[in-house]
Design a protein around this motif. Structure first.
Motif, mmCIF file in Angstrom:
data_model
loop_
_atom_site.group_PDB
_atom_site.id
_atom_site.type_symbol
_atom_site.label_atom_id
_atom_site.label_comp_id
_atom_site.label_asym_id
_atom_site.label_seq_id
_atom_site.Cartn_x
_atom_site.Cartn_y
_atom_site.Cartn_z
ATOM 1 N N TYR A 133 -5.964 15.920 7.628
ATOM 2 C CA TYR A 133 -4.657 15.732 6.997
ATOM 3 C C TYR A 133 -4.586 16.365 5.612
ATOM 4 C CZ TYR A 133 -3.293 13.277 11.079
ATOM 5 O OH TYR A 133 -2.989 13.010 12.388
ATOM 6 N N ALA A 134 -5.729 16.575 4.971
ATOM 7 C CA ALA A 134 -5.738 17.326 3.714
ATOM 8 C C ALA A 134 -5.366 18.788 3.979
ATOM 9 C CB ALA A 134 -7.102 17.235 3.041
ATOM 10 N N LEU A 135 -5.836 19.333 5.089
ATOM 11 C CA LEU A 135 -5.468 20.705 5.450
ATOM 12 C C LEU A 135 -3.977 20.795 5.781
ATOM 13 C CD1 LEU A 135 -8.526 21.690 7.665
ATOM 14 C CD2 LEU A 135 -7.899 22.694 5.462
ATOM 15 N N ILE A 136 -3.488 19.828 6.538
ATOM 16 C CA ILE A 136 -2.075 19.821 6.913
ATOM 17 C C ILE A 136 -1.192 19.627 5.673
ATOM 18 C CG2 ILE A 136 -0.295 18.497 8.149
ATOM 19 C CD1 ILE A 136 -2.459 17.974 10.324
ATOM 20 N N GLY A 137 -1.625 18.785 4.762
ATOM 21 C CA GLY A 137 -0.819 18.473 3.589
ATOM 22 C C GLY A 137 -0.933 19.455 2.448
ATOM 23 N N ASP A 138 -1.798 20.459 2.597
ATOM 24 C CA ASP A 138 -2.031 21.428 1.525
ATOM 25 C C ASP A 138 -0.958 22.519 1.538
ATOM 26 O OD1 ASP A 138 -3.021 22.963 -0.501
ATOM 27 O OD2 ASP A 138 -4.826 23.608 0.562
ATOM 28 N N GLN A 139 0.258 22.115 1.309
ATOM 29 C CA GLN A 139 1.388 23.027 1.176
ATOM 30 C C GLN A 139 2.424 22.350 0.295
ATOM 31 O OE1 GLN A 139 3.347 23.593 5.081
ATOM 32 N NE2 GLN A 139 1.677 22.339 5.867
ATOM 33 N N PRO A 140 3.220 23.133 -0.430
ATOM 34 C CA PRO A 140 4.144 22.538 -1.402
ATOM 35 C C PRO A 140 5.086 21.485 -0.821
ATOM 36 C CG PRO A 140 4.027 24.897 -1.706
ATOM 37 C CD PRO A 140 3.244 24.583 -0.466
ATOM 38 N N VAL A 141 5.554 21.675 0.401
ATOM 39 C CA VAL A 141 6.434 20.701 1.034
ATOM 40 C C VAL A 141 5.719 20.179 2.284
ATOM 41 C CG1 VAL A 141 8.671 20.320 2.132
ATOM 42 C CG2 VAL A 141 8.494 21.886 0.184
ATOM 43 N N ALA A 142 5.522 18.871 2.320
ATOM 44 C CA ALA A 142 4.833 18.275 3.465
ATOM 45 C C ALA A 142 5.703 18.405 4.708
ATOM 46 C CB ALA A 142 4.531 16.809 3.197
ATOM 47 N N LEU A 157 0.802 -1.227 0.000
ATOM 48 C CA LEU A 157 0.000 0.000 0.000
ATOM 49 C C LEU A 157 0.834 1.275 0.000
ATOM 50 C CD1 LEU A 157 -2.808 -0.979 2.547
ATOM 51 C CD2 LEU A 157 -2.886 -1.031 0.074
ATOM 52 N N TYR A 158 2.072 1.206 -0.424
ATOM 53 C CA TYR A 158 2.904 2.404 -0.465
ATOM 54 C C TYR A 158 2.767 3.100 -1.810
ATOM 55 C CZ TYR A 158 5.211 0.589 3.693
ATOM 56 O OH TYR A 158 5.483 0.121 4.944
ATOM 57 N N HIS A 159 2.616 4.401 -1.778
ATOM 58 C CA HIS A 159 2.513 5.187 -3.005
ATOM 59 C C HIS A 159 3.314 6.467 -2.815
ATOM 60 C CE1 HIS A 159 -0.621 2.499 -4.415
ATOM 61 N NE2 HIS A 159 -1.167 2.613 -3.221
ATOM 62 N N ASP A 160 4.105 6.836 -3.819
ATOM 63 C CA ASP A 160 4.869 8.082 -3.770
ATOM 64 C C ASP A 160 3.961 9.210 -4.225
ATOM 65 O OD1 ASP A 160 6.625 10.186 -3.858
ATOM 66 O OD2 ASP A 160 7.854 9.371 -5.484
ATOM 67 N N LEU A 161 3.428 9.940 -3.273
ATOM 68 C CA LEU A 161 2.466 10.997 -3.589
ATOM 69 C C LEU A 161 3.125 12.308 -3.986
ATOM 70 C CD1 LEU A 161 -0.199 10.366 -0.822
ATOM 71 C CD2 LEU A 161 -0.061 9.437 -3.136
ATOM 72 N N GLN A 162 4.454 12.367 -3.954
ATOM 73 C CA GLN A 162 5.150 13.587 -4.367
ATOM 74 C C GLN A 162 5.168 13.725 -5.892
ATOM 75 O OE1 GLN A 162 5.767 15.731 -2.082
ATOM 76 N NE2 GLN A 162 5.342 14.267 -0.468
ATOM 77 N N GLU A 163 5.093 12.608 -6.579
ATOM 78 C CA GLU A 163 5.179 12.596 -8.034
ATOM 79 C C GLU A 163 4.094 13.491 -8.641
ATOM 80 O OE1 GLU A 163 4.608 9.244 -11.517
ATOM 81 O OE2 GLU A 163 5.164 8.590 -9.514
ATOM 82 N N GLN A 164 4.504 14.455 -9.429
ATOM 83 C CA GLN A 164 3.611 15.371 -10.150
ATOM 84 C C GLN A 164 2.570 16.029 -9.232
ATOM 85 O OE1 GLN A 164 2.195 14.050 -13.981
ATOM 86 N NE2 GLN A 164 3.846 12.561 -14.143
ATOM 87 N N ASP A 165 2.962 16.330 -8.022
ATOM 88 C CA ASP A 165 2.097 17.048 -7.064
ATOM 89 C C ASP A 165 0.792 16.329 -6.735
ATOM 90 O OD1 ASP A 165 3.887 19.178 -6.704
ATOM 91 O OD2 ASP A 165 3.092 20.229 -8.460
ATOM 92 N N VAL A 166 0.786 15.007 -6.809
ATOM 93 C CA VAL A 166 -0.436 14.265 -6.507
ATOM 94 C C VAL A 166 -0.881 14.514 -5.068
ATOM 95 C CG1 VAL A 166 -1.410 11.947 -6.216
ATOM 96 C CG2 VAL A 166 -0.145 12.529 -8.277
ATOM 97 N N ARG A 167 0.065 14.535 -4.121
ATOM 98 C CA ARG A 167 -0.302 14.767 -2.722
ATOM 99 C C ARG A 167 -1.017 16.112 -2.576
ATOM 100 N NH1 ARG A 167 1.578 18.098 0.613
ATOM 101 N NH2 ARG A 167 3.508 18.366 -0.530
ATOM 102 N N LEU A 168 -0.431 17.149 -3.131
ATOM 103 C CA LEU A 168 -1.015 18.485 -3.032
ATOM 104 C C LEU A 168 -2.386 18.538 -3.713
ATOM 105 C CD1 LEU A 168 -0.454 21.324 -1.977
ATOM 106 C CD2 LEU A 168 0.657 21.835 -4.154
#
Length: 174
Positions: free
Chosen positions: A142-151, A17-28
Motif C-alpha cells: 500500500y506504500a507503493l500504491i499510495g506513493d502518488q500525489p493523489v491517492a 483511529l481515524y487520521h487525515d493523512l492528506q494534511e501536509q503530504d503526510v500520506r505521501l
C-alpha cells in the motif's frame, strides 16, 4: 460456487483511529518513508524522518517495525539496550524528546496518534498470529500504491514487477 465455504470473520472498528493523512503530504511522505525503510535507504529515511519526527528520526524505523533495526537508521546498540530496559538512552535529551513531539505535530496529521494506531494494529495482528513479514509486505504494497500525489479512489493491483520487488525486499529483511 457451492464449493466455496463461508468463513467467519472478525471486523474491528475503532472510531478513534481515524487520521487525515492528506494534511501536509503526510500520506505521501509516510508511503515513501516505508519504502525507504524496506529498501534500507538511509538518505531517504533521514530526509523524510527529519520532517516527520525531528531529532529522534533515527528511532522512527524501529517504531514502525522491529525488523527495521538494521536498516541504516543509525541507532546504536547501547541505545537499543536502554530502550529495551524502558530507559531513555544517554544520547537522547529531553530537548530531543520535545523536538520529536513538536515535529510530529508540525508535520501534520497527528503523527503521534497515527504511530499509536499502527502500534495498536501491529499488536493485534501479532496476537492473532499474523507474521511480521506479512504485515511489512502488506504495508509496503500500500506504500507503493499510495506513493502518488493523489491517492486512487480504488487501489489498483500491483504490477508483477512491483509484486516481485515487495517479495524481494521483505525476504532481504528476514
Amino acid at each position: 460456487s457451492s464449493d466455496l465455504k463461508k468463513q467467519p470473520q472478525l471486523v474491528l472498528l475503532d472510531h478513534g483511529l481515524y487520521h487525515d493523512l492528506q494534511e501536509q503530504d503526510v500520506r505521501l511522505n509516510l508511503c515513501q518513508y516505508w519504502q525507504a525503510c524496506c529498501a534500507s535507504d538511509p538518505a531517504t529515511m533521514d530526509r523524510i524522518g527529519q520532517r516527520l519526527s525531528g531529532a529522534l528520526r533515527r528511532f522512527l524505523p524501529l517504531i514502525l517495525s522491529p525488523w527495521f533495526v538494521f536498516g541504516g537508521s543509525g541507532v546504536s546498540l547501547s541505545e537499543l539496550a536502554s530502550a529495551a530496559k524502558g530507559q531513555l538512552p544517554d544520547t537522547v535529551s529531553l530537548k530531543d524528546v520535545a523536538d520529536f513531539i513538536v515535529a510530529t505535530r508540525e508535520g501534520g496529521a497527528n503523527l503521534v496518534g497515527l504511530l499509536h494506531s499502527l502500534g495498536y494494529t501491529r499488536g493485534l495482528l501479532n496476537a492473532l498470529g499474523f507474521a511480521e513479514d506479512r504485515r511489512i509486505a502488506s504495508m509496503l504494497k500500500y506504500a507503493l500504491i499510495g506513493d502518488q500525489p493523489v491517492a486512487p479512489a480504488i487501489p489498483p493491483d500491483l504490477s508483477l514487477s512491483q509484486q516481485a520487488w515487495v517479495r524481494w525486499r521483505v525476504m532481504l529483511l528476514r
